[in-house]
Design a protein around this motif. Structure first.
Motif, PDB file in Angstrom:
ATOM      1  N   CYS A  55      10.817  14.689   0.566  1.00  0.00           N
ATOM      2  CA  CYS A  55      10.029  15.511  -0.349  1.00  0.00           C
ATOM      3  C   CYS A  55      10.964  16.519  -1.033  1.00  0.00           C
ATOM      4  CB  CYS A  55       8.942  16.239   0.439  1.00  0.00           C
ATOM      5  SG  CYS A  55       8.107  17.543  -0.473  1.00  0.00           S
ATOM      6  N   CYS A  58      10.011  20.370   0.345  1.00  0.00           N
ATOM      7  CA  CYS A  58      10.204  20.810   1.731  1.00  0.00           C
ATOM      8  C   CYS A  58      11.309  20.041   2.463  1.00  0.00           C
ATOM      9  CB  CYS A  58       8.891  20.700   2.511  1.00  0.00           C
ATOM     10  SG  CYS A  58       8.404  19.009   2.869  1.00  0.00           S
ATOM     11  N   ARG A  64       5.887  11.365   7.646  1.00  0.00           N
ATOM     12  CA  ARG A  64       4.660  12.056   8.035  1.00  0.00           C
ATOM     13  C   ARG A  64       3.507  11.776   7.076  1.00  0.00           C
ATOM     14  NH1 ARG A  64       4.803  18.535   6.784  1.00  0.00           N
ATOM     15  NH2 ARG A  64       5.284  18.415   4.587  1.00  0.00           N
ATOM     16  N   CYS A 102       5.618  15.425  -0.858  1.00  0.00           N
ATOM     17  CA  CYS A 102       4.761  14.953   0.223  1.00  0.00           C
ATOM     18  C   CYS A 102       3.357  15.514   0.018  1.00  0.00           C
ATOM     19  CB  CYS A 102       5.321  15.373   1.587  1.00  0.00           C
ATOM     20  SG  CYS A 102       5.153  17.120   1.985  1.00  0.00           S
ATOM     21  N   CYS A 105       2.862  19.332   0.664  1.00  0.00           N
ATOM     22  CA  CYS A 105       3.274  20.255  -0.397  1.00  0.00           C
ATOM     23  C   CYS A 105       2.378  20.103  -1.626  1.00  0.00           C
ATOM     24  CB  CYS A 105       4.721  19.982  -0.815  1.00  0.00           C
ATOM     25  SG  CYS A 105       5.924  20.479   0.435  1.00  0.00           S
TER      26      CYS A 105
END
Ligand SMILES: [Zn+2]
Length: 267
Positions: A55, A58, A64, A102, A105
């Motif tokens: 991502c 982050c 995930r 992601c 975020c």
């Protein structure tokens, strides 16, 4: 966060024509969402600009969640705007407005268990609201509060705490400090499970730095020192999870009698 050079993006054959057609349809009143395949078609190319498909906001490894193409300037409504704002629809098919993110975020989520909430969704706060664009115009008229991985120096304004992996501003400048705080909230960088992952990386890095410092002081341990130094270097490479945060922590370890740390950062 690390710097992502969007100019390296390679557009698939025919993409620009499709984007142009979609933009014209939206200008004529169509809903950008009806043409979402246009930005989805760039997902692979965007993800390729950063190693391990991390991502851009982050630096979490993607396992995930499903990552998505985020519109940095939201294509739908803008909740931060002073006046009703239907979104930067004219940028819905502009590749320079895309960021690979992601779902944590990108989408609004609440972590009830740990009392945090975040996710960008329709957020796009500005430093000076009176300069917001409500239609096509020069983008540099606006000063976004959110740190942008595609701006050269924004990524350096954020780091994490060694003791718990929680994100923190990496600047004393009051405006940049405020931008970092706002970004932590909007990108949900303080999401507890992410802090735990970041903390694990920080603990390992600090243990390696401590060992490196001890070995560096001992001329008989030259080879062992080199092995640890290489490991630390790997932790701050672009492909490593949370590498921007690890650079921030490593910078804090620089010392006059340990010049090797600065050299690793520059290597
Ligand atoms: Zn993320």
């Amino acid at each position: 966060m690390r710097y992502i050079d969007l100019d390296e993006l390679s557009l698939p054959d025919g993409w620009s024509a499709k984007a142009e057609a979609a933009a014209q349809a939206v200008q004529g009143g169509a809903d950008p969402e009806d043409y979402s395949e246009v930005w989805r078609d760039l997902k692979h190319e965007l993800s390729a600009l950063f190693p391990e498909k991390k991502c851009w906001y982050c630096e979490s490894p993607v396992d995930r969640a499903d990552n998505a193409v985020d519109h940095f300037r939201p294509k739908g409504r803008v909740s931060d705007a002073l006046n009703p704002h239907a979104g930067y629809q004219w940028l819905a098919f502009e590749w320079r407005n895309y960021r690979y993110a992601c779902t944590f975020c990108n989408s609004r989520r609440k972590d009830v268990l740990h009392g945090t909430a975040g996710g960008k969704a329709d957020r796009f706060p500005l430093l000076d609201e009176s300069r917001r664009l409500y239609g096509p115009g020069p983008l540099d008229q606006e000063a976004p509060k959110l740190l942008d991985p595609c701006e050269l120096n924004d990524w350096e304004l954020i780091g994490c705490k060694q003791e718990n992996g929680k994100p923190c501003p990496a600047t004393d400048d009051p405006v940049d400090h405020m931008r970092a705080m706002e970004s932590i909230e909007v990108y949900h960088l303080d999401y507890e499970p992410t802090c735990k992952q970041r903390h694990r990386a920080a603990v390992q890095l600090m243990a390696d730095v401590e060992l490196g410092k001890r070995l560096f002081a001992n001329p008989e341990m030259k080879n062992e020192f080199k092995t640890v130094a290489r490991k630390i270097r790997r932790a701050i490479e672009r492909k490593s999870p949370f590498s921007g945060d690890m650079i921030y922590l490593l910078k804090g370890q620089r010392a006059a009698d340990h010049p090797w740390i600065q050299k690793l950062i520059e290597a």
